[in-house]
Enzyme design. Structure first.
Site, PDB file in Angstrom:
ATOM      1  N   ASP A  91      20.305  53.529 -27.735  1.00  0.00           N
ATOM      2  CA  ASP A  91      21.007  52.487 -28.457  1.00  0.00           C
ATOM      3  C   ASP A  91      22.315  53.110 -28.960  1.00  0.00           C
ATOM      4  O   ASP A  91      22.565  54.315 -28.831  1.00  0.00           O
ATOM      5  CB  ASP A  91      20.135  51.924 -29.585  1.00  0.00           C
ATOM      6  CG  ASP A  91      20.574  50.521 -29.992  1.00  0.00           C
ATOM      7  OD1 ASP A  91      19.770  49.785 -30.577  1.00  0.00           O
ATOM      8  OD2 ASP A  91      21.742  50.168 -29.705  1.00  0.00           O
TER       9      ASP A  91
HETATM   10  C1  GLC Z   1      23.241  47.407 -30.920  1.00  0.00           C
HETATM   11  C2  GLC Z   1      21.803  46.951 -30.797  1.00  0.00           C
HETATM   12  C3  GLC Z   1      21.307  46.875 -29.385  1.00  0.00           C
HETATM   13  C4  GLC Z   1      22.450  46.451 -28.483  1.00  0.00           C
HETATM   14  C5  GLC Z   1      23.460  47.584 -28.476  1.00  0.00           C
HETATM   15  C6  GLC Z   1      24.676  47.264 -27.623  1.00  0.00           C
HETATM   16  O1  GLC Z   1      23.342  48.331 -31.963  1.00  0.00           O
HETATM   17  O2  GLC Z   1      20.836  47.674 -31.539  1.00  0.00           O
HETATM   18  O3  GLC Z   1      20.226  45.939 -29.345  1.00  0.00           O
HETATM   19  O4  GLC Z   1      21.979  46.204 -27.166  1.00  0.00           O
HETATM   20  O5  GLC Z   1      23.873  47.937 -29.782  1.00  0.00           O
HETATM   21  O6  GLC Z   1      25.388  46.217 -28.178  1.00  0.00           O
END
Ligand code: GLC
Length: 740
Positions: free
Chosen positions: A283
């Site tokens: 993440d």
């Molecule tokens: C965010 C979220 C994740 C998302 C990623 C990209 O922090 O936790 O679910 O897919 O970043 O946007």
């Protein structure tokens, strides 16, 4: 018959041979390509950056385009439209030494430009085919926009309505959540990832992100391995078994180790136990965040821990780019580990068809044809209607007559577009949203409709009472009052936990003032979580939980309000009476002192019952259903046996309607304590007024397996109860046993 069987076998064998041939070609291509790559170029393939178009986390690398030209970037996210992405792909293909194409990822969570209901809403349809169709159509619109990877399905089981991302999942139940996970992966990916109208899916957030202490986003997750494996892991595994191409690490720790650094999760369980063969992406800056977690002293150590854990791609952190080559020189990592990660990512690019044609997803004519198509709009309406849950309908106030003379529509969601798109609507186009006001006007063109916002959402200070008087006056002058209250799209979703789950701002006061006028009133509740509706339940005759339904919100709500669609949604998340009951969910344990009104020393609160306001599986219809004749085909099973459980369902009302028939079991005694109910089957059926039908479920002893005292996953002999009905409080009961 024999000819058909032979043909089927031949076809299957041909497909297998073809797949093997393609894999052989792929492996040879990748081996050859990797043989040409420098270590730096390999590490570049492990790097994912956000574009400057949109940012979904705390940092932006302004230099990403230069790093792209230098061959240090393998994937981009938050970049879309054919035009924008073509420019970036041309840079990767024409201006880097080896011309390796990019993967373009995006959070296509419930639609891309055309937005469907938030996932929690859609899970309340209990309609797996519809949910799969939503994913397929989301993929179609996203792929037409130059994307080939979505960071979805989010399958995190959640039992705490304080957690804002509860809006993004499929509720509290593992069995239902696992089926929905599979449906979404199949919908996004289709049968062939190189089809330019499908995208690679990314199951997230591995693991157990939905169980943060205190419901506070990113907070500590701490639970037994038994609860982790029994309740939280199965939906991720369902996605893996469905062939999900990628998986995303979660921000939280699990058993004291941040997921992004957990070899137990990403190598022992994911690869060795489950056989996952796609790639793992972190993440947003999750590797870097292992420093504040306190599991490493610096980002270099974080990079080492993550790659050793089995994490392939670094989202936005830039730490693989910065430290992996140095760590290899120091003998702390090996180039073979990098090769393993690169190979997985290059295989996905091959599977997506990007090596055959890097511009496969970049067709402007197709983009114009698909975006906002009628097919998408029609589905947005259908899924919207099916996600609505009717919570109360005293004296059948609903459905309303289309001949109603005057309506007062009151509340901040009444003439609103962007908030109806809900959390994680990413690139949803708010201008396309059908408002509730518009939906009412379409249904009751002759009615005098007065709209008064009344107040805001109590967000950024918009909790004025200046319009209370106008709202009360509008109510006085109307035959029917419709309240449109709830949360805005920023009051749930990521980094949006709330300690107070009542209506935000001064909306509750507005509702109470309007109710004093004494007109027939319907409350439309639009939020991304279960709200504390105790006062509304006690005082408002009709309550429709609309969630945030996306582009067709207003039309779907109007179809239900005026009876053109008979609501059939069922809650997939328990609604507590107040936040003090949390966590509260249907499949709790009995405890040694289950509540007994006649015994003080039993499990209870002094100020509120143990029961929720609305239980898991609950939802009303404009008709009624009666259950009878529960029958169990065997009263005693041996291990491995199957049993058929049937029940007769009658539509005892005056309107055709759909019902989600639910099967629950209770394992009375186990080597560890067992939940008081467990959902083990459901079927959504349409019954005409007066029609009856027998619904059958077949389960085997395998379906009764759980993690025993010794952590073996198996069923145990003993007595079982069966409950069938329209929600988790189903009272129609039967019994059977598994023989010793
Ligand atoms: C965010 C979220 C994740 C998302 C990623 C990209 O922090 O936790 O679910 O897919 O970043 O946007």
């Amino acid at each position: 018959m024999k000819k058909i069987f032979a043909a089927t076998i031949l076809a299957a064998l041909t497909l297998t041979v073809q797949a093997q041939e393609d894999n052989t070609k792929r492996d040879a291509f990748i081996k050859d390509l990797m043989g040409k790559m420098t270590l730096e170029e390999k590490i570049g393939q492990l790097t994912l950056y956000t574009s400057g178009w949109d940012v979904t986390g705390p940092t932006l690398n302004e230099n990403y385009k230069n790093e792209l030209k230098a061959g240090k970037v393998g994937a981009l996210f938050n970049a879309h439209t054919v035009k924008y992405n073509r420019d970036l792909q041309e840079t990767a293909v024409k201006k880097t030494r080896l011309g390796i194409p990019l993967i373009f990822g995006y959070d296509v969570i419930h639609g891309h430009r055309t937005i469907f209901p938030i996932p929690l809403a859609e899970s309340c349809s209990w309609d797996l085919d519809m949910i799969r169709e939503s994913a397929r159509l989301s993929a179609k619109e996203a792929a037409a926009s130059g994307l080939n990877w979505t960071f979805n399905p989010m399958v995190d089981i959640a039992r705490d309505p304080r957690w804002g991302r509860i809006s993004e999942g499929s509720g509290e139940d593992t069995y239902l959540g696992s089926l929905i996970a599979k449906a979404k992966v199949k919908g996004y990916q289709g049968d062939d990832l190189s089809d330019p109208l499908t995208v690679a899916a990314c199951v997230k957030h591995f693991a157990a992100y939905g169980a943060p202490q205190a419901g506070r986003d990113y907070s500590t997750v701490d639970m037994s391995e038994r609860v982790l494996r029994e309740t939280y892991l199965p939906p991720y595994k369902a996605a893996v078994d469905a062939g999900v191409e990628t998986i995303m690490t979660s921000f939280n720790e699990v058993d004291g180790v941040p997921a992004t650094g957990s070899k137990w999760l990403f190598t022992d369980i994911l690869r060795k136990e489950w056989g996952f063969n796609g790639f793992v992406v972190t993440d947003y800056t999750a590797i870097n965040e292992m420093v504040p977690h306190g599991i490493v002293a610096n980002e270099k150590e974080a990079a080492e821990l993550a790659l050793n854990a089995g994490v392939d791609m670094d989202m936005q952190g830039g730490v693989y780019n910065q430290y992996v080559a140095e760590l290899i020189k120091e003998g702390k990592l090996t180039e073979e580990q990098v090769n393993t990660a690169v190979r997985r990512i290059l295989e996905s690019k091959w599977n997506l068809g990007l090596f055959k044609d890097p511009y496969l997803y970049l067709d402007e004519k197709r983009e114009k044809k698909i975006l906002y198509s009628q097919e998408l709009m029609d589905h947005a309406l259908e899924s919207g209607k099916r996600s609505i849950v009717l919570l109360k309908n005293e004296n059948n106030l609903l459905p309303l007559s289309k001949e109603v003379k005057s309506i007062a529509l009151i509340g901040p969601l009444g003439d609103n577009q962007i908030d109806l798109l809900g959390s994680w609507h990413a690139s949803g186009n708010e201008s396309k949203v059908v408002t509730i006001l518009q939906g009412l006007k379409e249904k009751a063109p002759n009615a005098k409709i007065t709209y008064v916002k009344g107040t805001g959402f109590g967000f950024d200070g918009d909790d004025s009472k200046d319009e209370f008087e106008a709202a009360i006056e509008a109510a006085r002058n109307a035959d029917v009052v419709i309240l449109a209250v709830g949360e805005n799209y920023r009051q749930n979703g990521e980094a949006a936990s709330r300690s107070d789950i009542t209506l935000p701002g001064v909306q509750q006061e507005l509702v109470e003032e309007v109710m004093k006028v004494g007109k027939p009133t319907v409350a439309l509740v639009g939020a991304g979580r279960p709200l504390d509706l105790s006062w509304i339940d006690a005082n408002v005759p009709a309550i429709v939980n609309t969630w945030h339904l996306g582009t067709m919100h207003g039309r779907a709500v109007a179809d239900v309000l005026f009876g053109d669609y008979n609501p059939a949604g069922k809650l997939t998340i328990t609604f507590p009476r107040n936040v003090g009951q949390v966590p509260i969910y249907y499949n709790m344990k009995n405890t040694g002192r289950p509540f007994d009104a006649n015994n003080k020393y039993t499990s209870k609160y002094l100020d509120v019952p143990n029961t929720p306001l609305y239980p898991f599986g609950y939802g009303l219809s404009y008709t009624t259903f009666e259950y009878s004749g529960l029958n169990i085909s065997k009263s005693s099973l041996n291990m491995g046996d199957e049993v058929t459980i049937s029940v007769n369902v009658k539509n005892s009302g005056s309107r055709d309607g759909e019902e989600v028939v639910q099967l629950y079991i209770r394992d009375l005694v186990g080597s560890v304590t067992r939940p008081v109910r467990e959902l083990k089957g459901f079927e959504k059926i349409l019954l005409k007024a007066g029609e009856s039908r027998t619904v059958n479920f077949t389960i085997s002893t395998d379906d009764l397996a759980f993690y025993t005292r010794n952590m073996d996953f198996k069923a145990e002999p003993g007595d079982f109860e069966v409950y069938m009905g329209g929600d988790s409080n189903a009272s129609l009961k039967g019994t059977f046993k598994i023989a010793e």
